[in-house]
Design a protein around this motif. Structure first.
Motif, PDB file in Angstrom:
ATOM      1  N   LYS A  74      11.864 -20.192  -7.314  1.00 10.42           N
ATOM      2  CA  LYS A  74      10.533 -20.490  -5.681  1.00 10.42           C
ATOM      3  C   LYS A  74      10.295 -19.359  -5.492  1.00 10.42           C
ATOM      4  N   THR A  75      10.144 -18.257  -6.494  1.00 12.03           N
ATOM      5  CA  THR A  75       9.788 -17.146  -6.008  1.00 12.03           C
ATOM      6  C   THR A  75       8.195 -16.208  -6.834  1.00 12.03           C
ATOM      7  N   ILE A  76       7.523 -15.876  -6.245  1.00  7.54           N
ATOM      8  CA  ILE A  76       6.499 -15.445  -7.139  1.00  7.54           C
ATOM      9  C   ILE A  76       5.607 -14.538  -5.881  1.00  7.54           C
ATOM     10  N   SER A  77       5.826 -13.833  -7.065  1.00  4.65           N
ATOM     11  CA  SER A  77       5.110 -11.910  -7.176  1.00  4.65           C
ATOM     12  C   SER A  77       3.819 -12.016  -5.545  1.00  4.65           C
ATOM     13  N   TRP A  78       3.758 -10.865  -5.097  1.00  8.05           N
ATOM     14  CA  TRP A  78       2.404 -10.710  -4.167  1.00  8.05           C
ATOM     15  C   TRP A  78       0.812 -10.818  -4.896  1.00  8.05           C
ATOM     16  N   ALA A  79       0.909 -10.133  -6.406  1.00  2.82           N
ATOM     17  CA  ALA A  79      -0.432 -11.090  -7.181  1.00  2.82           C
ATOM     18  C   ALA A  79      -0.409 -12.392  -7.200  1.00  2.82           C
ATOM     19  N   GLY A  80       0.743 -13.017  -7.970  1.00  6.10           N
ATOM     20  CA  GLY A  80       1.160 -14.292  -7.879  1.00  6.10           C
ATOM     21  C   GLY A  80       0.029 -15.239  -7.095  1.00  6.10           C
ATOM     22  N   CYS A  81       0.685 -14.889  -5.614  1.00  6.06           N
ATOM     23  CA  CYS A  81       0.266 -15.153  -4.210  1.00  6.06           C
ATOM     24  C   CYS A  81      -1.103 -15.449  -4.044  1.00  6.06           C
ATOM     25  N   VAL A  82      -1.647 -13.963  -4.261  1.00  3.51           N
ATOM     26  CA  VAL A  82      -2.768 -13.473  -2.993  1.00  3.51           C
ATOM     27  C   VAL A  82      -3.523 -14.185  -4.584  1.00  3.51           C
ATOM     28  N   THR A  83      -3.355 -14.271  -6.208  1.00  2.73           N
ATOM     29  CA  THR A  83      -3.827 -15.607  -6.377  1.00  2.73           C
ATOM     30  C   THR A  83      -4.463 -16.895  -6.724  1.00  2.73           C
ATOM     31  N   GLY A 100       0.683  -1.431  -0.229  1.00  3.44           N
ATOM     32  CA  GLY A 100       0.210   0.120  -0.090  1.00  3.44           C
ATOM     33  C   GLY A 100       0.554   1.072   0.133  1.00  3.44           C
ATOM     34  N   GLY A 101       0.296   2.156  -0.101  1.00  2.28           N
ATOM     35  CA  GLY A 101       1.117   3.824   0.180  1.00  2.28           C
ATOM     36  C   GLY A 101       1.598   3.983  -1.368  1.00  2.28           C
ATOM     37  N   ASN A 102       3.034   4.301  -0.913  1.00  2.00           N
ATOM     38  CA  ASN A 102       4.021   4.461  -2.361  1.00  2.00           C
ATOM     39  C   ASN A 102       4.944   2.704  -2.409  1.00  2.00           C
ATOM     40  N   TYR A 103       5.090   2.207  -1.210  1.00  2.00           N
ATOM     41  CA  TYR A 103       6.044   0.859  -1.052  1.00  2.00           C
ATOM     42  C   TYR A 103       5.884   0.393  -2.023  1.00  2.00           C
ATOM     43  N   THR A 104       6.251  -0.553  -2.633  1.00  3.61           N
ATOM     44  CA  THR A 104       6.811  -1.724  -3.475  1.00  3.61           C
ATOM     45  C   THR A 104       6.113  -2.844  -3.055  1.00  3.61           C
ATOM     46  N   GLN A 105       5.633  -3.687  -4.114  1.00  2.00           N
ATOM     47  CA  GLN A 105       4.935  -5.122  -2.904  1.00  2.00           C
ATOM     48  C   GLN A 105       5.601  -5.932  -3.480  1.00  2.00           C
ATOM     49  N   PRO A 106       5.275  -7.370  -2.156  1.00  3.32           N
ATOM     50  CA  PRO A 106       6.924  -7.925  -1.542  1.00  3.32           C
ATOM     51  C   PRO A 106       6.607  -9.092  -3.265  1.00  3.32           C
ATOM     52  N   ARG A 107       7.929  -9.746  -3.188  1.00  3.84           N
ATOM     53  CA  ARG A 107       7.808 -11.142  -3.916  1.00  3.84           C
ATOM     54  C   ARG A 107       8.014 -12.357  -2.324  1.00  3.84           C
ATOM     55  N   PHE A 108       7.231 -13.158  -2.879  1.00  7.94           N
ATOM     56  CA  PHE A 108       7.421 -13.807  -1.653  1.00  7.94           C
ATOM     57  C   PHE A 108       8.731 -15.132  -2.029  1.00  7.94           C
ATOM     58  N   ILE A 109       9.020 -15.652  -1.514  1.00  8.99           N
ATOM     59  CA  ILE A 109       9.663 -16.907  -1.985  1.00  8.99           C
ATOM     60  C   ILE A 109       9.263 -18.284  -1.121  1.00  8.99           C
ATOM     61  N   LEU A 110       8.635 -18.887  -1.984  1.00  7.99           N
ATOM     62  CA  LEU A 110       7.940 -20.687  -1.543  1.00  7.99           C
ATOM     63  C   LEU A 110       8.998 -21.348  -1.259  1.00  7.99           C
ATOM     64  N   LEU A 111       9.617 -22.063   0.511  1.00 10.54           N
ATOM     65  CA  LEU A 111      10.185 -22.431   0.743  1.00 10.54           C
ATOM     66  C   LEU A 111       9.832 -23.483   0.504  1.00 10.54           C
ATOM     67  N   GLY A 112       8.733 -24.436  -0.476  1.00 12.34           N
ATOM     68  CA  GLY A 112       8.243 -25.625  -0.967  1.00 12.34           C
ATOM     69  C   GLY A 112       8.649 -27.101   0.201  1.00 12.34           C
ATOM     70  N   LEU A 128       4.809 -28.190  -9.222  1.00  8.95           N
ATOM     71  CA  LEU A 128       5.765 -29.004 -10.048  1.00  8.95           C
ATOM     72  C   LEU A 128       6.701 -28.653 -10.330  1.00  8.95           C
ATOM     73  N   THR A 129       6.476 -27.127 -10.954  1.00 11.10           N
ATOM     74  CA  THR A 129       7.870 -26.382 -11.371  1.00 11.10           C
ATOM     75  C   THR A 129       8.745 -26.042 -10.176  1.00 11.10           C
ATOM     76  N   ASP A 130       8.056 -25.943  -9.310  1.00 10.61           N
ATOM     77  CA  ASP A 130       9.691 -25.211  -8.145  1.00 10.61           C
ATOM     78  C   ASP A 130      10.334 -26.309  -8.039  1.00 10.61           C
ATOM     79  N   LEU A 131       9.822 -27.591  -8.042  1.00 10.16           N
ATOM     80  CA  LEU A 131      10.278 -28.805  -7.821  1.00 10.16           C
ATOM     81  C   LEU A 131      11.519 -28.700  -9.295  1.00 10.16           C
ATOM     82  N   LEU A 132      11.490 -29.157 -10.218  1.00  8.11           N
ATOM     83  CA  LEU A 132      12.038 -29.092 -11.415  1.00  8.11           C
ATOM     84  C   LEU A 132      13.266 -27.979 -11.999  1.00  8.11           C
ATOM     85  N   PHE A 133      12.868 -26.601 -11.799  1.00  6.93           N
ATOM     86  CA  PHE A 133      13.516 -25.422 -11.605  1.00  6.93           C
ATOM     87  C   PHE A 133      14.168 -25.181 -10.667  1.00  6.93           C
ATOM     88  N   GLY A 134      14.115 -24.979  -9.657  1.00  5.26           N
ATOM     89  CA  GLY A 134      14.143 -24.758  -7.724  1.00  5.26           C
ATOM     90  C   GLY A 134      13.958 -23.240  -7.774  1.00  5.26           C
TER      91      GLY A 134
END
Length: 311
Positions: free
Chosen positions: A90-99, A4-16, A82-88
């Motif tokens: 594990k970063t997912i955007s804030w919008a991707g995580c919310v969706t 929110g505000g002027n902050y950058t939306q975070p990116r999440f890392i799925l540890l798997g 499956l993608t995380d296991l295959l390519f390693g």
């Protein structure tokens, strides 16, 4: 990073599921196989109900929507895992995580209410067979399914708002294989006790509310079945309920373990439990309903003969 505000939306890392390198390839192969079987089984069951006139009854109408929910929430989770296991990566955007979380919450909640609806359908069929056609009419079936999706949509909006309506501090490392409420809330900078209480209350209302409908339905069913004088009739009634009870046991058992406990008690076991209801349960449901159901097996055999005759 705050939202929110002027902050950058975070990116999440799925540890798997695991960070052990030698386990990545076997797990990828196992979960890929499970996902393929899930798609083939559930979509195949939906197509069979659609093409077989003998299955055009309310029970299988609800079952097609149950299979649809299985396919949808499994697809929300499995391809990303499956993608995380295959390519390693594990970063997912804030919008991707919310969706991902929103769609997961939507279809899982819809499945809870569909299971309750299916229990009600069995109750009417066994306890009130003479009025079954009137009570569970095509119009009533569509209304019940629409109610399931409406409640699920509203619940998913509230779950998502409570989970992601906080400020997050980096690094946002989600200790899970998908964006679930508890591991995401642990990353918040702000006080999440109100959000956790709201999520717990909503999960309790959906989980216990639908399970109460199921328990009451099967209580009436058990009373009616025990009152039947014919042993074959009792056996037939139990067979029609066995598949549904198996799905209820696996699904609700893992869900209650996950979501109806305080946030402080969540830990590494959550990943194992989550695998059961996000990956394993959607695969087992089609087999549970087809292998133990004479009507489905008969319809499948007729379709097989029709296909071979065309060839």
């Amino acid at each position: 990073l705050a939202m929110g505000g002027n902050y950058t939306q975070p990116r999440f890392i799925l540890l798997g599921i695991t960070d052990t390198p030698w386990a990545q390839a076997p797990l990828f192969g196992l979960f890929l196989l499970i996902y393929i079987v899930t798609l083939v089984g559930n979509i195949g069951l939906m197509v069979l109900v659609w093409v077989a006139p003998s299955l055009h009854i309310p029970m299988y109408f609800f079952l097609t929507h149950f299979s649809l929910a299985d396919v949808c929430y499994s697809t929300v989770i499995s391809p990303r895992m499956l993608t995380d296991l295959l390519f390693g990566d594990k970063t997912i955007s804030w919008a991707g995580c919310v969706t991902q979380f929103h769609l997961f919450a939507l279809f899982v909640t819809a499945e809870c209410h569909l299971l309750a609806t299916m229990a009600y359908d069995r109750h009417v069929a066994i306890c009130h067979p003479l009025s079954y056609v009137l009570v569970v009419s095509p119009r009533a079936c569509w209304q019940l399914v629409a109610w399931c999706y409406l409640v699920a949509s509203l619940s998913a909006l509230l779950y998502t708002g409570c989970t992601f309506g906080n400020s997050f501090c980096g690094p946002c490392r989600v200790d899970h294989f998908f964006c679930d409420a508890s591991p995401v809330l642990r990353l918040a900078c702000s006080d999440t006790r109100g959000c956790e209480a709201a999520i717990f209350a909503l999960a309790t209302a959906n989980g216990l509310g639908t399970s109460l409908v199921i328990l009451l339905s099967y209580g009436r069913i058990l009373h009616a079945v025990l009152g039947m004088s014919s042993a074959p009739s009792r056996a037939r009634a139990f067979r029609t309920c066995a598949s549904h009870l198996a799905s209820v046991s696996v699904f609700y058992g893992s869900l209650f373990f996950m979501y109806l406990q305080p946030a402080s008690r969540h830990g590494s076991r959550d990943k194992v439990t989550s695998v059961f209801y996000t990956v394993v349960s959607p695969m087992l449901n089609p087999f549970s309903y087809s292998l133990r159901n004479k009507e489905v097996k008969a319809a499948l055999e007729r379709c097989r003969r029709r296909v071979f005759n065309l060839c």
